[in-house]
Structure formats: structure tokens, C-alpha cells
Design a protein around this motif. Sequence first.
Motif, PDB file in Angstrom:
ATOM      1  N   GLU A   1      -9.520  20.155   0.476  1.00  0.00           N
ATOM      2  CA  GLU A   1     -10.814  19.060   0.432  1.00  0.00           C
ATOM      3  C   GLU A   1     -10.526  18.487  -1.174  1.00  0.00           C
ATOM      4  OE1 GLU A   1     -15.486  18.562   0.722  1.00  0.00           O
ATOM      5  OE2 GLU A   1     -14.389  20.422   1.435  1.00  0.00           O
ATOM      6  N   GLU A   2     -10.529  19.410  -2.015  1.00  0.00           N
ATOM      7  CA  GLU A   2     -10.635  19.059  -3.544  1.00  0.00           C
ATOM      8  C   GLU A   2      -9.306  18.073  -3.910  1.00  0.00           C
ATOM      9  OE1 GLU A   2      -9.860  21.098  -8.045  1.00  0.00           O
ATOM     10  OE2 GLU A   2     -11.624  21.819  -6.399  1.00  0.00           O
ATOM     11  N   LEU A   3      -8.136  18.552  -3.330  1.00  0.00           N
ATOM     12  CA  LEU A   3      -6.762  18.003  -3.941  1.00  0.00           C
ATOM     13  C   LEU A   3      -6.855  16.759  -3.072  1.00  0.00           C
ATOM     14  CD1 LEU A   3      -4.427  21.028  -3.528  1.00  0.00           C
ATOM     15  CD2 LEU A   3      -4.945  19.715  -5.401  1.00  0.00           C
ATOM     16  N   ALA A   4      -7.378  16.549  -1.602  1.00  0.00           N
ATOM     17  CA  ALA A   4      -7.378  15.318  -0.872  1.00  0.00           C
ATOM     18  C   ALA A   4      -8.118  14.349  -1.383  1.00  0.00           C
ATOM     19  CB  ALA A   4      -7.591  15.560   0.531  1.00  0.00           C
ATOM     20  N   GLY A   5      -9.423  14.743  -1.954  1.00  0.00           N
ATOM     21  CA  GLY A   5     -10.395  13.647  -2.447  1.00  0.00           C
ATOM     22  C   GLY A   5     -10.769  12.570  -1.429  1.00  0.00           C
ATOM     23  N   THR A   6     -10.717  11.448  -1.620  1.00  0.00           N
ATOM     24  CA  THR A   6     -10.792  10.411  -0.577  1.00  0.00           C
ATOM     25  C   THR A   6      -9.624   9.882  -0.098  1.00  0.00           C
ATOM     26  OG1 THR A   6     -10.902   8.807  -2.186  1.00  0.00           O
ATOM     27  CG2 THR A   6     -13.110   9.872  -1.815  1.00  0.00           C
ATOM     28  N   ASP A   7      -8.495  10.390  -0.407  1.00  0.00           N
ATOM     29  CA  ASP A   7      -7.288  10.008  -0.004  1.00  0.00           C
ATOM     30  C   ASP A   7      -6.689  10.410   1.627  1.00  0.00           C
ATOM     31  OD1 ASP A   7      -4.469   9.239   0.567  1.00  0.00           O
ATOM     32  OD2 ASP A   7      -4.075   9.220  -1.333  1.00  0.00           O
ATOM     33  N   GLN A   8      -6.892   9.521   2.553  1.00  0.00           N
ATOM     34  CA  GLN A   8      -6.938   9.949   3.735  1.00  0.00           C
ATOM     35  C   GLN A   8      -5.446  10.519   4.133  1.00  0.00           C
ATOM     36  OE1 GLN A   8      -9.416  10.229   6.207  1.00  0.00           O
ATOM     37  NE2 GLN A   8     -10.829  10.044   4.545  1.00  0.00           N
ATOM     38  N   PHE A   9      -4.478   9.691   3.454  1.00  0.00           N
ATOM     39  CA  PHE A   9      -3.088  10.137   3.812  1.00  0.00           C
ATOM     40  C   PHE A   9      -2.904  11.616   3.287  1.00  0.00           C
ATOM     41  CE2 PHE A   9       1.368  10.716   2.266  1.00  0.00           C
ATOM     42  CZ  PHE A   9       1.983  10.444   3.780  1.00  0.00           C
ATOM     43  N   VAL A  10      -3.257  11.742   2.031  1.00  0.00           N
ATOM     44  CA  VAL A  10      -3.054  13.228   1.591  1.00  0.00           C
ATOM     45  C   VAL A  10      -3.939  14.165   2.282  1.00  0.00           C
ATOM     46  CG1 VAL A  10      -3.500  14.904  -0.502  1.00  0.00           C
ATOM     47  CG2 VAL A  10      -2.683  12.390  -0.790  1.00  0.00           C
ATOM     48  N   ALA A  11      -5.122  14.046   2.721  1.00  0.00           N
ATOM     49  CA  ALA A  11      -6.004  14.737   3.868  1.00  0.00           C
ATOM     50  C   ALA A  11      -5.043  15.235   4.846  1.00  0.00           C
ATOM     51  CB  ALA A  11      -7.219  14.112   4.070  1.00  0.00           C
ATOM     52  N   SER A  12      -4.297  14.107   5.570  1.00  0.00           N
ATOM     53  CA  SER A  12      -3.639  14.311   6.803  1.00  0.00           C
ATOM     54  C   SER A  12      -2.598  15.042   6.653  1.00  0.00           C
ATOM     55  CB  SER A  12      -3.186  12.842   7.381  1.00  0.00           C
ATOM     56  OG  SER A  12      -2.263  12.486   6.687  1.00  0.00           O
ATOM     57  N   LEU A  13      -2.171  15.411   5.562  1.00  0.00           N
ATOM     58  CA  LEU A  13      -1.162  16.354   5.158  1.00  0.00           C
ATOM     59  C   LEU A  13      -1.663  17.721   5.034  1.00  0.00           C
ATOM     60  CD1 LEU A  13       1.302  14.096   2.878  1.00  0.00           C
ATOM     61  CD2 LEU A  13       1.518  14.549   5.594  1.00  0.00           C
ATOM     62  N   LEU A  14      -2.776  17.736   4.130  1.00  0.00           N
ATOM     63  CA  LEU A  14      -3.252  19.059   4.017  1.00  0.00           C
ATOM     64  C   LEU A  14      -3.908  19.870   4.960  1.00  0.00           C
ATOM     65  CD1 LEU A  14      -4.406  18.340   0.240  1.00  0.00           C
ATOM     66  CD2 LEU A  14      -2.323  19.541   0.999  1.00  0.00           C
ATOM     67  N   VAL A  15      -4.561  19.177   5.929  1.00  0.00           N
ATOM     68  CA  VAL A  15      -5.712  19.720   6.606  1.00  0.00           C
ATOM     69  C   VAL A  15      -4.775  20.659   7.742  1.00  0.00           C
ATOM     70  CG1 VAL A  15      -6.942  19.277   8.779  1.00  0.00           C
ATOM     71  CG2 VAL A  15      -7.484  17.984   6.554  1.00  0.00           C
ATOM     72  N   PRO A  16      -3.522  20.186   8.446  1.00  0.00           N
ATOM     73  CA  PRO A  16      -2.803  21.186   9.151  1.00  0.00           C
ATOM     74  C   PRO A  16      -2.316  22.339   8.498  1.00  0.00           C
ATOM     75  CG  PRO A  16      -2.037  18.801   9.412  1.00  0.00           C
ATOM     76  CD  PRO A  16      -2.817  18.938   8.172  1.00  0.00           C
ATOM     77  N   ILE A  17      -2.130  22.169   7.139  1.00  0.00           N
ATOM     78  CA  ILE A  17      -1.638  23.385   6.379  1.00  0.00           C
ATOM     79  C   ILE A  17      -2.708  24.393   6.454  1.00  0.00           C
ATOM     80  CG2 ILE A  17      -0.881  24.188   4.111  1.00  0.00           C
ATOM     81  CD1 ILE A  17       0.596  21.211   3.965  1.00  0.00           C
TER      82      ILE A  17
END
Length: 109
Positions: A72-88
Motif C-alpha cells: 500500500e505504501e509503495l503503490a501510494g495513489t498510483d493505480q498501475f503500481v497497485a495493480s502490480l503489487l496487489v497480486p503479489i
Amino acid sequence: MGGELNLFGGEEQRGALIRRQSRAQRAAQGRAEVELFQLVASGRQEEVKAMLRKRLTEDGMQDISDVGKLAEELAGTDQFVASLLVPIAQEFARSTARDIRDFGRGRGR
């Protein structure tokens, strides 16, 4: 801000509190290891297995929480990064839960 520091103590007081907590945590861990050794020495393997499963579960839950917060911290408000990190983070949670569930059941990979 100076008033806030006085409410919660200065840097020295907070450092002492952290050291005291760490000392208390180390002491608790030491007692748990002695207890574990005594159980192993007395041949009470089922109790040892239950104690290890409990410790593995507690540590695993903390790890899952830490990974989720980090994602959550790494993604911040960037939805693209969140879409990569959430599955991990989700796969980490699933594999940790599977490891806990399979602990002591003779299931290896």
C-alpha cells in the motif's frame, strides 16, 4: 510541536522505552525457547508442534500485515503500481497460510 514532544516524552525517553520493550521481547523469546527445549527433552512432541504452529501463525500473520502495508505504501495513489503489487501481496498471503496449514503434516513440495 514542542508541546507534543513533552506529552509523549523526549527522544531520550522514547529511546529508553524502545530499548525496554526490546529487552522485554528478548526475555519473553528466551523464556519461550527454554520452554520449547524442555518440552522436546520431555518427549512431548505434540505440544512442541502446537507451540511451533502457534509461533509460525503469529509470525506469518505479522508478515502478511507488513507485506500488505508495504504494498500500500509503495503503490501510494498510483493505480498501475497497485495493480502490480496487489497480486503479489495476495499470493504471499495464500502461500503463508498454506505453509501454516501444512506445517507438521508431512506435506512437502
